[in-house]
Scaffold this active site. Structure first.
Site, short mmCIF file in Angstrom:
data_model
loop_
_atom_site.label_atom_id
_atom_site.label_comp_id
_atom_site.label_asym_id
_atom_site.label_seq_id
_atom_site.Cartn_x
_atom_site.Cartn_y
_atom_site.Cartn_z
N HIS A 178 1.01 -1.06 -0.12
CA HIS A 178 -0.16 0.08 -0.06
C HIS A 178 1.04 1.08 0.03
CE1 HIS A 178 0.65 -0.93 4.32
NE2 HIS A 178 0.51 0.50 4.59
N GLU A 201 -3.86 4.39 2.15
CA GLU A 201 -4.10 4.51 3.30
C GLU A 201 -3.87 6.12 3.66
OE1 GLU A 201 -1.18 2.21 5.69
OE2 GLU A 201 -1.60 3.62 7.50
C1 V0V Z 1 -6.04 -7.13 -2.26
N1 V0V Z 1 -6.10 -6.36 -3.62
C2 V0V Z 1 -5.42 -5.55 -3.77
C3 V0V Z 1 -4.53 -5.47 -2.57
N2 V0V Z 1 -5.16 -6.48 -1.66
N3 V0V Z 1 -4.87 -4.75 -4.78
C4 V0V Z 1 -4.08 -3.75 -4.47
N4 V0V Z 1 -3.10 -3.63 -3.34
C5 V0V Z 1 -3.71 -4.39 -2.37
N5 V0V Z 1 -2.75 -4.54 -1.37
C6 V0V Z 1 -7.35 -6.71 -4.51
C7 V0V Z 1 -7.07 -8.30 -4.76
O1 V0V Z 1 -6.29 -8.58 -5.88
C8 V0V Z 1 -8.39 -8.62 -5.28
O2 V0V Z 1 -8.93 -8.45 -6.50
C9 V0V Z 1 -9.41 -7.66 -4.49
O3 V0V Z 1 -8.33 -6.62 -4.12
C10 V0V Z 1 -10.02 -8.21 -3.37
O4 V0V Z 1 -8.96 -8.72 -2.41
P1 V0V Z 1 -9.09 -10.22 -1.80
O5 V0V Z 1 -8.18 -11.15 -2.27
O6 V0V Z 1 -10.47 -10.51 -1.51
O7 V0V Z 1 -8.37 -9.55 -0.54
P2 V0V Z 1 -8.92 -9.28 1.15
O8 V0V Z 1 -10.27 -10.00 1.63
O9 V0V Z 1 -7.82 -9.22 2.08
O10 V0V Z 1 -9.61 -7.78 0.77
C11 V0V Z 1 -8.52 -6.83 0.33
C12 V0V Z 1 -8.66 -5.49 0.96
C13 V0V Z 1 -8.20 -5.96 2.63
C14 V0V Z 1 -7.73 -4.33 0.51
C15 V0V Z 1 -10.31 -5.19 1.13
O11 V0V Z 1 -6.72 -6.32 2.29
C16 V0V Z 1 -8.03 -4.66 3.59
O12 V0V Z 1 -9.19 -4.45 4.18
N6 V0V Z 1 -7.12 -3.93 3.58
C17 V0V Z 1 -7.11 -2.91 4.77
C18 V0V Z 1 -6.20 -3.09 6.16
C19 V0V Z 1 -4.80 -3.57 5.60
O13 V0V Z 1 -4.58 -3.84 4.79
N7 V0V Z 1 -4.20 -3.59 6.80
C20 V0V Z 1 -2.66 -3.99 6.73
C21 V0V Z 1 -1.84 -2.92 6.80
P3 V0V Z 1 -9.15 -9.27 -7.57
O14 V0V Z 1 -8.14 -10.55 -7.44
O15 V0V Z 1 -10.52 -9.61 -7.32
O16 V0V Z 1 -9.00 -8.75 -9.16
S1 V0V Z 1 -1.69 -2.15 8.30
C22 V0V Z 1 -0.85 -0.81 8.44
O17 V0V Z 1 -0.46 -0.29 7.41
C23 V0V Z 1 -0.75 0.01 9.46
C24 V0V Z 1 -0.91 -0.59 10.71
C25 V0V Z 1 -0.05 1.21 9.56
O18 V0V Z 1 0.45 1.98 8.38
O19 V0V Z 1 -0.15 2.02 10.85
CO CO Z 2 0.45 1.43 6.31
#
Ligand code: V0V
Ligand code: CO
Length: 142
Positions: free
Chosen positions: A83, A133
């Site tokens: 991200h 983010e």
């Molecule tokens: C998933 N997809 C992405 C992706 N992750 N695209 C780009 N970048 C990413 N990082 C795509 C994936 O290829 C799918 O597309 C679609 O989005 C749905 O993904 P999924 O495989 O169903 O995966 P899920 O269920 O994990 O959902 C993805 C999301 C989830 C993005 C909704 O990861 C989320 O809520 N992330 C937000 C929280 C997070 O990432 N936390 C960790 C970092 P296709 O294949 O269907 O085309 S924590 C952080 O940064 C902190 C604490 C900080 O900065 O302080």
């Molecule tokens: Co972060």
């Protein structure tokens, strides 16, 4: 709305190994480490630059398990950029404005992020495939 790139998040299998690589290759220093249960990660921040509104960093992310955002990302795509995080003055206000423009918000309310920040995520499918983010740095201590 965006003041700077706060950090680029990189998904990895082995946090300690990646920290060692970034330190010896790019001469970066870890300035914070945290386990964030809510986000399912163990993370480290390596400082690139410091600024008045907040610094900029590389964030290395190791998943706490396979059924987490970073765990699923690694299984699907392998290690790499996960991200991009932009610094904003007010994450709640930014969410309202961006949500009003039709982008899906993954967080309706800010959550706890690295180094005392408030964070929220936007759906990658609505931002050109980039998981985005928003970061509001904590107020600076005088
Ligand atoms: C998933 N997809 C992405 C992706 N992750 N695209 C780009 N970048 C990413 N990082 C795509 C994936 O290829 C799918 O597309 C679609 O989005 C749905 O993904 P999924 O495989 O169903 O995966 P899920 O269920 O994990 O959902 C993805 C999301 C989830 C993005 C909704 O990861 C989320 O809520 N992330 C937000 C929280 C997070 O990432 N936390 C960790 C970092 P296709 O294949 O269907 O085309 S924590 C952080 O940064 C902190 C604490 C900080 O900065 O302080
Ligand atoms: Co972060």
């Amino acid at each position: 709305m965006f003041m700077r790139i706060d950090h680029v998040g990189i998904a990895c299998h082995d946090l300690e190994e990646k920290i060692a690589f970034f330190e010896r290759t790019f001469e970066l220093t870890v300035v914070a480490r945290e386990v964030n249960e809510e986000q399912g990660v163990k993370e480290a921040m390596l400082r690139i630059a410091d600024g008045e509104g907040g610094g900029s960093y590389i964030q290395l992310l190791e998943p706490l398990g396979p059924d987490t955002p970073v765990g699923r990302f690694l299984a699907k795509r392998g290690e790499g950029v996960h991200h991009v995080a932009f610094g904003v003055p007010d994450v709640e206000a930014a969410l309202g404005e961006i949500g009003g423009r039709g982008v899906r918000l993954l967080d309706e309310k800010p959550r706890h992020g690295s180094m005392g920040s408030s964070i929220a995520f936007l759906h990658p499918k609505d931002v050109g495939g980039m998981l985005t983010e928003l970061v509001q740095a904590p107020p600076r201590r005088l």
